[in-house]
Structure formats: structure tokens, C-alpha cells
Design a protein around this motif. Structure first.
Motif, short mmCIF file in Angstrom:
data_model
loop_
_atom_site.label_atom_id
_atom_site.label_comp_id
_atom_site.label_asym_id
_atom_site.label_seq_id
_atom_site.Cartn_x
_atom_site.Cartn_y
_atom_site.Cartn_z
N SER A 1 0.83 -1.23 0.00
CA SER A 1 0.00 0.00 0.00
C SER A 1 0.85 1.26 0.00
O SER A 1 0.53 2.26 0.65
CB SER A 1 -0.96 0.01 1.20
N ILE A 2 1.97 1.22 -0.72
CA ILE A 2 2.85 2.38 -0.81
C ILE A 2 2.22 3.39 -1.77
O ILE A 2 1.84 3.04 -2.89
CB ILE A 2 4.25 1.96 -1.29
N ARG A 3 2.15 4.63 -1.37
CA ARG A 3 1.56 5.67 -2.18
C ARG A 3 2.66 6.58 -2.76
O ARG A 3 3.85 6.26 -2.67
CB ARG A 3 0.54 6.47 -1.37
N ALA A 4 2.26 7.70 -3.34
CA ALA A 4 3.21 8.56 -4.05
C ALA A 4 4.28 9.11 -3.12
O ALA A 4 5.46 9.15 -3.47
CB ALA A 4 2.46 9.70 -4.74
N ASP A 5 3.91 9.50 -1.91
CA ASP A 5 4.89 10.07 -0.99
C ASP A 5 5.94 9.04 -0.59
O ASP A 5 7.13 9.35 -0.48
CB ASP A 5 4.18 10.62 0.26
N GLY A 6 5.51 7.79 -0.39
CA GLY A 6 6.47 6.75 -0.08
C GLY A 6 7.43 6.50 -1.23
O GLY A 6 8.62 6.23 -1.03
N LEU A 7 6.92 6.59 -2.48
CA LEU A 7 7.80 6.39 -3.64
C LEU A 7 8.81 7.53 -3.77
O LEU A 7 9.93 7.32 -4.23
CB LEU A 7 6.95 6.29 -4.91
N VAL A 8 8.43 8.73 -3.36
CA VAL A 8 9.38 9.86 -3.40
C VAL A 8 10.55 9.58 -2.45
O VAL A 8 11.72 9.78 -2.81
CB VAL A 8 8.65 11.17 -3.01
N VAL A 9 10.25 9.08 -1.25
CA VAL A 9 11.32 8.75 -0.30
C VAL A 9 12.20 7.65 -0.85
O VAL A 9 13.44 7.71 -0.76
CB VAL A 9 10.69 8.34 1.05
N LEU A 10 11.57 6.62 -1.46
CA LEU A 10 12.34 5.52 -2.04
C LEU A 10 13.22 6.01 -3.19
O LEU A 10 14.36 5.55 -3.36
CB LEU A 10 11.39 4.43 -2.51
N ALA A 11 12.72 6.94 -3.98
CA ALA A 11 13.51 7.48 -5.09
C ALA A 11 14.74 8.22 -4.58
O ALA A 11 15.83 8.09 -5.15
CB ALA A 11 12.63 8.41 -5.94
N HIS A 12 14.57 8.98 -3.51
CA HIS A 12 15.73 9.67 -2.93
C HIS A 12 16.77 8.66 -2.43
O HIS A 12 17.98 8.89 -2.54
CB HIS A 12 15.29 10.58 -1.79
N ALA A 13 16.30 7.53 -1.89
CA ALA A 13 17.24 6.51 -1.45
C ALA A 13 17.95 5.86 -2.63
O ALA A 13 19.14 5.55 -2.58
CB ALA A 13 16.51 5.45 -0.62
N LEU A 14 17.22 5.65 -3.74
CA LEU A 14 17.83 5.06 -4.93
C LEU A 14 18.86 5.99 -5.55
O LEU A 14 19.79 5.53 -6.23
CB LEU A 14 16.75 4.72 -5.97
N ARG A 15 18.70 7.27 -5.35
CA ARG A 15 19.67 8.21 -5.91
C ARG A 15 21.06 7.96 -5.31
O ARG A 15 22.08 8.12 -5.99
CB ARG A 15 19.23 9.64 -5.63
N SER A 16 21.10 7.53 -4.05
CA SER A 16 22.38 7.24 -3.40
C SER A 16 22.77 5.77 -3.56
O SER A 16 23.93 5.46 -3.75
CB SER A 16 22.30 7.59 -1.91
N GLY A 17 21.79 4.87 -3.50
CA GLY A 17 22.09 3.44 -3.64
C GLY A 17 22.08 3.01 -5.09
O GLY A 17 21.06 2.60 -5.62
N SER A 18 23.21 3.14 -5.76
CA SER A 18 23.28 2.88 -7.20
C SER A 18 23.50 1.42 -7.53
O SER A 18 23.65 1.07 -8.68
CB SER A 18 24.42 3.71 -7.82
N SER A 19 23.56 0.51 -6.52
CA SER A 19 23.83 -0.89 -6.79
C SER A 19 22.55 -1.70 -7.02
O SER A 19 22.63 -2.87 -7.41
CB SER A 19 24.61 -1.51 -5.62
N VAL A 20 21.39 -1.14 -6.77
CA VAL A 20 20.13 -1.87 -6.93
C VAL A 20 19.85 -2.07 -8.42
O VAL A 20 19.81 -1.12 -9.19
CB VAL A 20 18.97 -1.11 -6.26
N SER A 21 19.64 -3.35 -8.80
CA SER A 21 19.39 -3.67 -10.21
C SER A 21 17.97 -4.12 -10.48
O SER A 21 17.57 -4.20 -11.64
CB SER A 21 20.36 -4.77 -10.67
N SER A 22 17.21 -4.46 -9.44
CA SER A 22 15.83 -4.93 -9.63
C SER A 22 14.95 -4.33 -8.55
O SER A 22 15.25 -4.42 -7.36
CB SER A 22 15.78 -6.46 -9.56
N LEU A 23 13.83 -3.71 -8.98
CA LEU A 23 12.88 -3.07 -8.06
C LEU A 23 11.48 -3.55 -8.39
O LEU A 23 11.01 -3.39 -9.51
CB LEU A 23 12.96 -1.55 -8.17
N CYS A 24 10.83 -4.18 -7.41
CA CYS A 24 9.46 -4.69 -7.59
C CYS A 24 8.52 -3.88 -6.69
O CYS A 24 8.63 -3.92 -5.47
CB CYS A 24 9.39 -6.18 -7.23
N MET A 25 7.59 -3.14 -7.32
CA MET A 25 6.64 -2.30 -6.60
C MET A 25 5.20 -2.65 -6.94
O MET A 25 4.30 -1.83 -6.78
CB MET A 25 6.89 -0.83 -6.94
#
Length: 391
Positions: free
Chosen positions: A17-41
Motif C-alpha cells: 500500500s505504498i503511495r506517491a509520498d512513499g515512492l518519493v522517499v524511495l527514489a531519494h534513497a535510490l539516488r544514493s544506492g546505485s547498486s540496486v538492479s531490480s525493483l518490484c513495486m
């Protein structure tokens, strides 16, 4: 956690039940964590507002690690299509994208198509249940087939190969083509080179391209022949032959790379399909377990419903009995009230009669007192007269 963990490769956040605000936080984390190759949402609600998809797409535009992105069943609307299209246009590593069962619509499909047409790395894009027009789906499928043939080259390699192919179709003296031959001390040195000779076509005055595979013996022979001939036509001929050999060598190297990349692409695609099949099988098992659980819950709900219906019938019977008793009590109370009203009315009548009698008695008593007072006055006068008479 994502910013500090450099070993994290796969993130699975399905059904949270992640909404838009949660995805914004996750995107900021992905900006620093460049090793993630697979994301399932999948099975979330990130499409509740476009700012969530916009933040994720802005990050993925410059991300060089993300390969698989699963956004199915997230209620993504047509307004998010432009952000996805811009991200796909600029991303060079994403190969698998799942947008099934959203609501992109015709406009979102067109925006997605405009981005896919400029992308050469995406080989799989699932768009089921998005109400996208048939012609748009056919166009996207055509681009994906093209990408499956050229995907191993990557976007930059594809552009370089395309530019080299275009230059190969031009004239031998076309601009932008140079050919540098390392002849050491045996060949003449041009005005700008040190120990290297740049062979120029006399007709066009432009340089030939650097060959991808160096064959020094053949190159030196052609260069010697070109230098020995004083005729400009012969020199031009040997220059063109050298250019043609360079192009052939470039084609051989490119074809070899195409073959190696095709084998690697086939391995990657096969692995991706097998992983997807295994993932779908796992999801089917999970859905079967959920279905069995839902059936058990349904049976339990039916049992509870039957029990509640029986309780409702019993309560209805008790209610009917209570209503009958209440009506009977109301009738008794009404009769008692009527009887009491009659008694009160009779009592009021008796009270009025008694008050009348009391008033009459008081009136007679007052008259007698007045008569007594008159008689006392008379007796007093008589006594006074008698006293006067006796004196």
C-alpha cells in the motif's frame, strides 16, 4: 539502510500500500544506492499522485544499475506517461519494464511510445490492461523487436555503429573520415604529426577512418603503392581501395561484436524469461494459497452468517413478544388512567360541595358573631341604663 548498503541488488516491496509520498522517499534513497538492479513495486498505489512517478523517473534517468522495474497494478494514470517516456528515452540500462494493469490510456501509451522509440536497451515492456490503442501497441512491439536484435550493443554503441554505417555508405572523400597509419620512420610525416603519417585522398582532401582491425603489412603495401605512383588518379584509386579495406575490417569487427553480444543477449533474455516464469509460478502458488485461504474464510463467514441469521430470528421473536407485552401494558395503563381521571373528577366534585358547605357554615358563624356582638352591645346599654336608674 539503502544508502549505506552497497551489496543490495534486489528490492521487493509488493503489496505494501505504498503511495506517491512513499515512492518519493524511495527514489531519494535510490539516488544514493546505485547498486540496486531490480525493483518490484507491484500491487501498491504509487499512482495516487504523479509526483511519486516523477521522482522515480528523474532518478532512473541517470541510474546505470537498474535493469528490471515492476510497476504493475499501481493505478498509474495517463498523466504519468510523459514521465515514464522521458525516463525511457534517457535511461541506457533498463531492459525489463512491467506496467501491466494500470490506466495509462491512449495518451499515456503515445508518450510511452515516444520514449521507447529513442531507447535501444529496453527489450521487454508489459502493457496489458492499460487501454492503450492497438496501433500504439504494435509500434511498441516493433521497437522492442528491434531492441532485442541490437540491445547488447547498448544505446551508445548502437549510435556509434549507426554513424559508422552511415559514413560507410558515403563517398570515399566524404567529410569526417580519417585514416591514420603508423609507419614509424619509413613514411613521411605530416605537418601536425610526430612519427605518424595521415594519408589524404587527393580528390576529396579529407582523411579516411581509423580501421578497427590493424593489418600493418597490407596497409604499408598500399601506402607504398600510393606513394610510388605519381599519377593523381592512381593515388586516388589506391586510397579508395585502402578505405574500402578499412570499412571491411570495421564490418568484420562489428559483426564479431554483434555475434558475441547476440549470444550474451540470448543468454540474458533466456535467463530473464526463466526467472519470470519461476516468479510467475511462485505467484501462482501464492495465489492458490490465497484462494484456498479465501475459500476457508468464505465457509467460516457462511457459518457465521447462518448463526447470525438464527440470532436475528430469535431477536425478532423476542421483539414481537416484547411489543405485544408493551401493547397490553399500555392498554392496562390507559384503563387505569381513565379510572383515575374519573376518581379525580369525582373527588373534585366532592371537594367543591364541601367547600360550598364550609363557606355556608362560615357565613352562618359570622352572622351569629355579628348578632352576639349586637346583643352584647344592647345588654351593655341596658346595664348602663339600669345603673343610672338605680342611682
Amino acid at each position: 539502510y539503502m544508502r549505506e548498503n552497497v551489496m543490495l541488488k534486489t528490492i521487493d516491496l509488493r503489496g505494501n500500500s505504498i503511495r506517491a509520498d512513499g515512492l518519493v522517499v524511495l527514489a531519494h534513497a535510490l539516488r544514493s544506492g546505485s547498486s540496486v538492479s531490480s525493483l518490484c513495486m507491484k500491487w501498491n498505489h504509487v499512482g495516487s499522485h504523479e509526483r511519486g512517478l516523477q521522482a522515480l523517473c528523474d532518478v532512473l534517468k541517470t541510474n546505470h544499475a537498474m535493469v528490471q522495474l515492476d510497476l504493475r497494478n499501481n493505478k498509474i494514470g495517463p498523466e504519468c506517461g510523459k514521465h515514464l517516456g522521458e525516463m525511457i528515452r534517457e535511461n541506457r540500462t533498463l531492459t525489463h519494464l512491467d506496467l501491466s494493469w494500470n490506466d495509462l490510456g491512449p495518451e499515456g501509451g503515445k508518450a510511452l511510445l515516444s520514449g521507447i522509440q529513442s531507447n535501444h536497451s529496453l527489450i521487454d515492456c508489459q502493457l496489458s490492461g492499460n487501454r492503450i490503442a492497438e496501433d500504439t501497441l504494435h509500434a511498441i512491439a516493433f521497437v522492442l523487436r528491434r531492441n532485442r536484435q541490437t540491445a547488447p550493443l547498448g544505446a551508445m554503441t548502437f549510435k556509434e555503429g549507426r554513424e559508422a554505417g552511415v559514413s560507410a555508405l558515403g563517398s570515399p572523400g566524404s567529410p569526417g573520415r580519417s585514416r591514420d597509419l603508423d609507419l614509424g620512420a619509413t613514411g613521411p610525416t605530416t605537418a601536425g604529426g610526430t612519427g605518424a603519417s595521415s594519408l589524404t585522398a587527393t580528390g576529396g582532401g579529407m582523411q579516411r577512418p581509423q580501421p578497427a582491425v590493424q593489418d600493418d603489412g597490407l596497409t604499408l603495401k598500399l601506402l607504398q603503392r600510393e606513394q610510388n605512383y605519381t599519377n593523381a588518379e592512381d593515388a586516388r584509386f589506391f586510397g579508395e581501395v585502402a578505405e574500402y579495406i578499412d570499412l571491411l575490417q570495421l564490418d568484420v569487427a562489428r559483426n564479431k561484436k554483434y555475434r558475441m553480444d547476440a549470444e550474451e543477449r540470448e543468454r540474458v533474455v533466456t535467463k530473464g524469461f526463466m526467472e519470470r516464469e519461476m516468479r510467475y509460478a511462485q505467484e501462482m502458488r501464492e495465489l492458490e494459497n490465497l484462494l484456498a485461504k479465501a475459500k476457508a474464510e468464505k465457509d467460516e463467514l457462511l457459518h457465521d452468517t447462518q448463526y447470525l441469521q438464527n440470532e436475528i430470528e430469535r431477536v425478532r421473536e423476542e421483539k414481537a413478544k416484547t411489543v405485544a407485552d408493551r401493547i397490553k401494558l399500555e392498554e392496562i395503563a390507559k384503563a387505569s388512567a381513565d379510572r383515575l381521571r374519573c376518581d379525580i373528577r369525582d373527588g373534585l366534585t366532592v371537594k367543591a360541595d364541601l367547600e360550598t358547605q364550609i363557606y355556608k357554615v362560615k357565613r352562618r358563624q359570622q352572622e351569629q358573631e355579628e348578632e352576639n356582638a349586637r346583643l352584647r352591645t344592647y345588654l351593655s346599654k341596658c346595664k348602663d341604663d339600669l345603673d343610672r336608674a338605680l342611682r
